[in-house]
Design a protein around this motif. Structure first.
Motif, PDB file in Angstrom:
ATOM      1  N   UNK A 165       0.827  -1.210   0.000  1.00  0.00           N
ATOM      2  CA  UNK A 165       0.000   0.000   0.000  1.00  0.00           C
ATOM      3  C   UNK A 165       0.859   1.256   0.000  1.00  0.00           C
ATOM      4  N   UNK A 166       1.945   1.229   0.770  1.00  0.00           N
ATOM      5  CA  UNK A 166       2.844   2.383   0.804  1.00  0.00           C
ATOM      6  C   UNK A 166       3.510   2.582  -0.550  1.00  0.00           C
ATOM      7  N   UNK A 167       3.917   1.480  -1.189  1.00  0.00           N
ATOM      8  CA  UNK A 167       4.538   1.577  -2.509  1.00  0.00           C
ATOM      9  C   UNK A 167       3.557   2.132  -3.541  1.00  0.00           C
ATOM     10  N   UNK A 200       1.368   6.479  -6.920  1.00  0.00           N
ATOM     11  CA  UNK A 200       0.199   7.273  -7.306  1.00  0.00           C
ATOM     12  C   UNK A 200       0.461   8.770  -7.140  1.00  0.00           C
ATOM     13  N   UNK A 201       1.150   9.147  -6.079  1.00  0.00           N
ATOM     14  CA  UNK A 201       1.474  10.563  -5.857  1.00  0.00           C
ATOM     15  C   UNK A 201       2.437  11.076  -6.920  1.00  0.00           C
ATOM     16  N   UNK A 202       3.366  10.238  -7.319  1.00  0.00           N
ATOM     17  CA  UNK A 202       4.294  10.625  -8.400  1.00  0.00           C
ATOM     18  C   UNK A 202       3.538  10.830  -9.704  1.00  0.00           C
ATOM     19  N   UNK A 233      -6.613   3.881  -6.157  1.00  0.00           N
ATOM     20  CA  UNK A 233      -5.354   3.184  -5.908  1.00  0.00           C
ATOM     21  C   UNK A 233      -4.900   3.327  -4.454  1.00  0.00           C
ATOM     22  N   UNK A 234      -4.839   4.549  -3.942  1.00  0.00           N
ATOM     23  CA  UNK A 234      -4.338   4.725  -2.576  1.00  0.00           C
ATOM     24  C   UNK A 234      -5.375   4.279  -1.551  1.00  0.00           C
ATOM     25  N   UNK A 235      -6.594   4.816  -1.646  1.00  0.00           N
ATOM     26  CA  UNK A 235      -7.631   4.511  -0.662  1.00  0.00           C
ATOM     27  C   UNK A 235      -7.989   3.046  -0.613  1.00  0.00           C
ATOM     28  N   UNK A 236      -8.280   2.444  -1.764  1.00  0.00           N
ATOM     29  CA  UNK A 236      -8.696   1.043  -1.802  1.00  0.00           C
ATOM     30  C   UNK A 236      -7.580   0.113  -1.333  1.00  0.00           C
ATOM     31  N   UNK A 237      -6.327   0.437  -1.666  1.00  0.00           N
ATOM     32  CA  UNK A 237      -5.221  -0.414  -1.224  1.00  0.00           C
ATOM     33  C   UNK A 237      -5.061  -0.377   0.290  1.00  0.00           C
ATOM     34  N   UNK A 238      -5.267   0.791   0.895  1.00  0.00           N
ATOM     35  CA  UNK A 238      -5.164   0.861   2.351  1.00  0.00           C
ATOM     36  C   UNK A 238      -6.330   0.147   3.024  1.00  0.00           C
TER      37      UNK A 238
END
Length: 380
Positions: free
Chosen positions: A13-15, A20-22, A291-296
């Motif tokens: 999730x961190x990766x 995603x931020x990049x 990507x970020x929300x669902x992965x966390x």
């Protein structure tokens, strides 16, 4: 041990978050990066109770179907609810094909008119139908929990009283239909028909999935059961001695998989709609919410299952159901009054935290009782 589990569970999730931020920065510069980060924080804060509920259902599945939900199910959550769902809503409301809806989102009209509304305006116009469908689906989840006499009771008054109401046949359906009729009366007359239709669809979806799950559960479960899991805080035989089913597979697990997808979709409604208060850019919404929300949400779900958190904190499932009831209320109230997304996120966290505190207190009380009992046995 816990540190290693956290690193292993949240590493991906961190990766994904960094990637995603990049991408957001390359897509739109610092402003897009900031918006993407805000959307991610919004989704994670709104979805903790979602992860708790996912974990409670996931524990009923065998290892294969757990992996299916944590891989295929998450992909459906990412692309289905956070990317395709808004496009489908625009298609249904405005009659625009998904490709045209995407073009409208990426290239908003210079001047918005009644004949040429923006992507964001179309999504806002669809809010009554979305809120009615998701609200009724979540409300039935809460009501069936609240009216269940054979569950672990949290607290001394409210849940005992609700469990007594559950003795009325079809109490959950009666209450849900009554709430839907009330909502249809208070909503704008222009939306009354669509709210009733969407609410009935939400009820039918819940009943269909629950009915099929129960049928396949009965057909495919083995005759043997796990040893009974006692509830030391309860004085009721039904709660002390109720057996727990072995993890299910096959058709029963598939129906639980569908149930989890509908649950995730219902939880996502407020996040997706709330995102449009920040941006209507589907790329940023997909990166931040998807990507970020669902992965966390996936990582939190896995952590809760692997760490045995639901067993350690006995009332966490209760708190999650109350959070569901609160979110259902927020969605239905939003048919008449605009509700800030922060409220819907915080109310769920409040119930979860309260359930954890109650669980810790109960565990300490059990430990003290066990110590006193051991001292009495070993004494003269």
């Amino acid at each position: 041990m816990i540190a290693r589990l956290v690193a292993r569970t949240f590493g991906l999730s961190i990766a994904v978050t960094v990637a995603a931020l990049v991408v957001a920065y390359l897509y739109g510069g610092p402003a897009a990066l900031f918006v993407c980060a805000i959307l991610a924080i919004l989704e994670i804060s709104l979805s903790f109770d979602n992860a708790v509920m996912n974990a409670t259902v996931l524990q009923r599945m065998n290892a294969f179907w757990q992996k299916m939900f944590l891989t295929v199910g998450v992909l459906i959550a990412v692309f289905g609810m956070r990317v395709l769902f808004p496009l489908v809503i625009v298609w249904a409301v405005a009659g625009l094909a998904p490709a045209a809806a995407l073009d409208l989102a990426l290239n908003p009209p210079a001047v918005e008119t009644a004949d040429q509304p923006s992507y964001q305006t179309i999504m806002v116009q669809a809010h009554p139908q979305i809120a009615a469908l998701g609200g009724m689906f979540l409300l039935l989840i809460f009501l069936n929990y609240a009216f269940d006499e054979d569950r672990r009771v949290w607290g001394r008054f409210v849940e005992h009283w609700l469990a007594r109401l559950g003795r009325v046949r079809h109490a959950a359906i009666i209450v849900a239909l009554a709430v839907l009729l009330i909502c249809a009366q208070i909503v704008d007359p222009a939306h009354r028909s669509s709210v009733l239709t969407s609410g009935v669809i939400g009820i039918l979806l819940y009943l269909s999935i629950q009915g099929l799950t129960a049928m396949f559960d009965d057909d495919e479960l083995p005759d043997t059961l796990d040893p009974a899991v006692p509830d030391p805080s309860s004085t009721r035989p039904a709660e002390r001695d109720r057996p727990a089913h072995l993890p299910v597979g096959g058709k029963a697990a598939f129906m639980l998989f569908l149930y989890l997808e509908m649950l995730d979709a219902s939880f996502s409604f407020d996040g997706v709609i709330g995102a449009f208060a920040i941006t209507s850019d589907p790329i940023l919404i997909a990166l931040g919410l998807g990507f970020i929300g669902a992965m966390f949400v996936r990582s939190i779900t896995v952590f809760l299952v692997r760490a045995g958190t639901l067993t350690e904190y006995r009332y966490l499932e209760n708190g999650a159901h109350w959070a569901i009831g609160a979110l259902a209320a927020v969605l239905l109230v939003s048919l008449k009054v605009e509700v800030n997304e922060v409220i819907s996120g915080l109310v769920g966290v409040v119930f979860i935290v309260a359930a954890m505190i109650s669980s810790i207190r109960a565990n300490r009380a059990d430990a003290r009782a066990a110590t006193q009992t051991a001292a009495g046995v070993s004494g003269p």
